[in-house]
Design an enzyme around this catalytic site. Structure first.
Site, short mmCIF file in Angstrom:
data_model
loop_
_atom_site.label_atom_id
_atom_site.label_comp_id
_atom_site.label_asym_id
_atom_site.label_seq_id
_atom_site.Cartn_x
_atom_site.Cartn_y
_atom_site.Cartn_z
N CYS A 126 4.09 -20.53 90.68
CA CYS A 126 3.22 -19.83 89.73
C CYS A 126 1.74 -20.17 89.91
O CYS A 126 0.90 -19.27 89.98
CB CYS A 126 3.67 -20.08 88.29
SG CYS A 126 3.54 -21.80 87.71
N HIS A 151 3.81 -23.25 83.21
CA HIS A 151 3.82 -21.95 83.89
C HIS A 151 2.51 -21.24 83.63
O HIS A 151 1.93 -21.37 82.55
CB HIS A 151 5.00 -21.10 83.40
CG HIS A 151 5.22 -19.87 84.22
ND1 HIS A 151 5.60 -19.92 85.54
CD2 HIS A 151 5.10 -18.55 83.91
CE1 HIS A 151 5.70 -18.67 86.00
NE2 HIS A 151 5.40 -17.83 85.03
N HIS A 172 2.83 -12.67 87.53
CA HIS A 172 3.07 -14.09 87.79
C HIS A 172 4.18 -14.23 88.83
O HIS A 172 4.89 -13.27 89.14
CB HIS A 172 3.46 -14.80 86.49
CG HIS A 172 4.74 -14.32 85.88
ND1 HIS A 172 5.78 -15.15 85.55
CD2 HIS A 172 5.16 -13.08 85.52
CE1 HIS A 172 6.77 -14.46 85.02
NE2 HIS A 172 6.42 -13.19 84.99
#
Length: 124
Positions: A31, A83, A95
């Site tokens: 990520c 994240h 993402h």
């Protein structure tokens, strides 16, 4: 702004690329590897490597202040920020998802809505 739309269209070129832990692109990403790669290549902006360190740069904004190009941070591990993605407008963000690779999801989905922590504006 021009640079945020440029970064978003650049990011969308990587849709479907696989999630690879620790990878920084261009053939696979985790990520924060994804956000740092698209900001560097798409806007010439260097970001720190991890989601936690990325959450400490830029201007802190609330969810209702989000603009395209802002970074959005989530607690998906139960241990704080784990994240990161990039907001692309219309309550959506792009993402590198652990299960599906680079994709677009909604901040309003039950999963991400409950995991949202904070956001940062990197591109003024």
């Amino acid at each position: 702004s021009t640079s945020s739309s440029k970064v978003i269209s650049y990011a969308k070129k990587f849709l479907g690329k696989p999630y690879v832990w620790g990878a920084q692109g261009p053939n696979g990403f985790d990520c924060s590897g994804f956000t740092s790669y698209i900001y560097k290549d798409g806007a010439g902006i260097s970001l720190p490597r991890t989601s936690v360190s990325q959450s400490k740069v830029g201007i802190k904004i609330s969810r209702n202040q989000l603009k395209s190009g802002d970074l959005v941070f989530f607690n998906t591990s139960g241990k704080g920020i784990s994240h990161v993605g990039m907001y692309i407008g219309d309550s959506k963000f792009i993402h590198a998802s652990t299960s599906k690779g680079v994709r677009i999801d909604s901040l309003n989905s039950s999963y991400y809505k409950s995991k949202f922590v904070t956001a940062s504006r990197i591109i003024k």
